[in-house]
Design a protein around this motif. Structure first.
Motif, PDB file in Angstrom:
ATOM      1  N   PHE A   1      56.034  40.382  31.699  1.00  0.00           N
ATOM      2  CA  PHE A   1      54.671  40.878  31.551  1.00  0.00           C
ATOM      3  C   PHE A   1      54.381  41.066  30.066  1.00  0.00           C
ATOM      4  N   VAL A   2      53.090  41.039  29.740  1.00  0.00           N
ATOM      5  CA  VAL A   2      52.651  41.182  28.356  1.00  0.00           C
ATOM      6  C   VAL A   2      51.692  42.366  28.269  1.00  0.00           C
ATOM      7  N   ARG A   3      51.323  42.698  27.035  1.00  0.00           N
ATOM      8  CA  ARG A   3      50.464  43.869  26.823  1.00  0.00           C
ATOM      9  C   ARG A   3      49.171  43.771  27.627  1.00  0.00           C
ATOM     10  N   ASP A   4      48.567  42.594  27.649  1.00  0.00           N
ATOM     11  CA  ASP A   4      47.320  42.438  28.397  1.00  0.00           C
ATOM     12  C   ASP A   4      47.506  42.758  29.877  1.00  0.00           C
ATOM     13  N   ASP A   5      48.674  42.405  30.435  1.00  0.00           N
ATOM     14  CA  ASP A   5      48.936  42.713  31.845  1.00  0.00           C
ATOM     15  C   ASP A   5      48.964  44.215  32.083  1.00  0.00           C
ATOM     16  N   VAL A   6      49.623  44.949  31.178  1.00  0.00           N
ATOM     17  CA  VAL A   6      49.712  46.406  31.322  1.00  0.00           C
ATOM     18  C   VAL A   6      48.335  47.032  31.159  1.00  0.00           C
ATOM     19  N   GLU A   7      47.579  46.563  30.178  1.00  0.00           N
ATOM     20  CA  GLU A   7      46.255  47.141  29.944  1.00  0.00           C
ATOM     21  C   GLU A   7      45.305  46.851  31.098  1.00  0.00           C
ATOM     22  N   GLN A   8      45.412  45.656  31.687  1.00  0.00           N
ATOM     23  CA  GLN A   8      44.579  45.344  32.853  1.00  0.00           C
ATOM     24  C   GLN A   8      44.959  46.226  34.034  1.00  0.00           C
ATOM     25  N   ALA A   9      46.255  46.412  34.252  1.00  0.00           N
ATOM     26  CA  ALA A   9      46.693  47.267  35.359  1.00  0.00           C
ATOM     27  C   ALA A   9      46.236  48.704  35.158  1.00  0.00           C
ATOM     28  N   ALA A  10      46.227  49.178  33.924  1.00  0.00           N
ATOM     29  CA  ALA A  10      45.858  50.564  33.636  1.00  0.00           C
ATOM     30  C   ALA A  10      44.401  50.858  33.957  1.00  0.00           C
ATOM     31  N   GLU A  11      43.588  49.823  34.090  1.00  0.00           N
ATOM     32  CA  GLU A  11      42.168  50.016  34.397  1.00  0.00           C
ATOM     33  C   GLU A  11      41.894  50.106  35.893  1.00  0.00           C
ATOM     34  N   LEU A  12      42.909  49.895  36.724  1.00  0.00           N
ATOM     35  CA  LEU A  12      42.719  49.996  38.170  1.00  0.00           C
ATOM     36  C   LEU A  12      42.451  51.442  38.560  1.00  0.00           C
ATOM     37  N   GLU A  13      41.771  51.622  39.661  1.00  0.00           N
ATOM     38  CA  GLU A  13      41.365  52.959  40.088  1.00  0.00           C
ATOM     39  C   GLU A  13      41.887  53.279  41.477  1.00  0.00           C
ATOM     40  N   GLU A  14      42.120  54.573  41.705  1.00  0.00           N
ATOM     41  CA  GLU A  14      42.460  55.125  43.022  1.00  0.00           C
ATOM     42  C   GLU A  14      43.684  54.441  43.630  1.00  0.00           C
ATOM     43  N   VAL A  15      44.725  54.291  42.828  1.00  0.00           N
ATOM     44  CA  VAL A  15      45.945  53.645  43.290  1.00  0.00           C
ATOM     45  C   VAL A  15      46.838  54.658  43.996  1.00  0.00           C
ATOM     46  N   ASP A  16      47.231  54.348  45.222  1.00  0.00           N
ATOM     47  CA  ASP A  16      48.144  55.201  45.978  1.00  0.00           C
ATOM     48  C   ASP A  16      49.600  54.807  45.749  1.00  0.00           C
ATOM     49  N   VAL A  17      49.854  53.502  45.736  1.00  0.00           N
ATOM     50  CA  VAL A  17      51.214  52.977  45.615  1.00  0.00           C
ATOM     51  C   VAL A  17      51.235  51.921  44.514  1.00  0.00           C
ATOM     52  N   LEU A  18      52.197  52.034  43.607  1.00  0.00           N
ATOM     53  CA  LEU A  18      52.376  51.067  42.536  1.00  0.00           C
ATOM     54  C   LEU A  18      53.688  50.330  42.754  1.00  0.00           C
TER      55      LEU A  18
END
Length: 209
Positions: free
Chosen positions: A114-131
């Protein structure tokens, strides 16, 4: 509703694939969550996975690009509704030499990261119950050193999921990290799990055949 949870499968190995398919048959799940190193892309039940560092990366790239496969969905900095829960995934493992590169520049086996963009995109997700992650966060495991990745800790802080399921290390271990219950899963040839969606409790079952 029965939700099956699986650690690393490494199902390119014929014996591991046989065990994986036997688990599907015995549990007969409505949905499956898997944390990478799957290496088998025609599952017999609806399966959501975060890719690991051992995969067919041509297949993973097609899934990243939106290719639909029956019963298989990749969670790569994306989320989906699964059995009434919002499940997100960070695909890949961490390599400091690759982290700041654009994903489109990764070639060959380097596509496993994974790259920085992947982490930053994931961080914008909302209302996550399970990662779902392949990499562990820091504070979960120790081999005389901490093999965890601080970027997974960043996601735990940003997303505040109730449960984080981790692969890669082939060992069962649990900890509470930044308010999230984090579980490193045993590999599928040793153990499988079922998830109670109301409470997010995991029930373990050793593979004994």
């Amino acid at each position: 509703m029965c939700v099956l949870v699986l650690g690393d499968a490494h199902a390119s190995d014929p014996e591991n694939r046989e065990t994986l398919l036997e688990i599907y048959a015995r549990v007969d799940p409505d949905a499956v969550l898997q944390v990478g190193d799957l290496e088998y892309y025609d599952p017999p039940a609806p399966t959501w996975f975060a890719a690991g560092n051992n995969e067919d990366f041509d297949v993973v790239d097609l899934l990243r690009a939106g290719q639909q496969r029956e019963n298989l969905r990749l969670l790569a900095s994306t989320a989906a509704e699964v059995a009434g829960r919002r499940v997100a995934g960070l695909s890949g493992n961490y390599a400091p030499t690759q982290f700041d590169r654009p994903r489109e520049e990764l070639e060959g086996d380097r596509r496993r990261h994974f790259v920085r963009d992947d982490v930053e995109q994931a961080a914008e997700l909302e209302e996550v119950d399970v990662l779902l992650t392949h990499e562990a966060p820091k504070g979960l495991l120790s081999y005389g050193y901490d093999p965890g990745c601080e970027h997974v800790n960043t996601l735990l802080e940003d997303l505040s999921p109730d449960l984080c399921l981790v692969g890669h290390h082939h060992t069962h271990h649990e900890a509470e990290i930044q308010g999230t219950r984090v579980v490193s899963l045993a590999p599928a040839w040793k153990r499988y799990y079922t998830l109670e969606t109301e409470t997010l409790a995991l029930e373990e079952q050793d593979v004994e055949w």
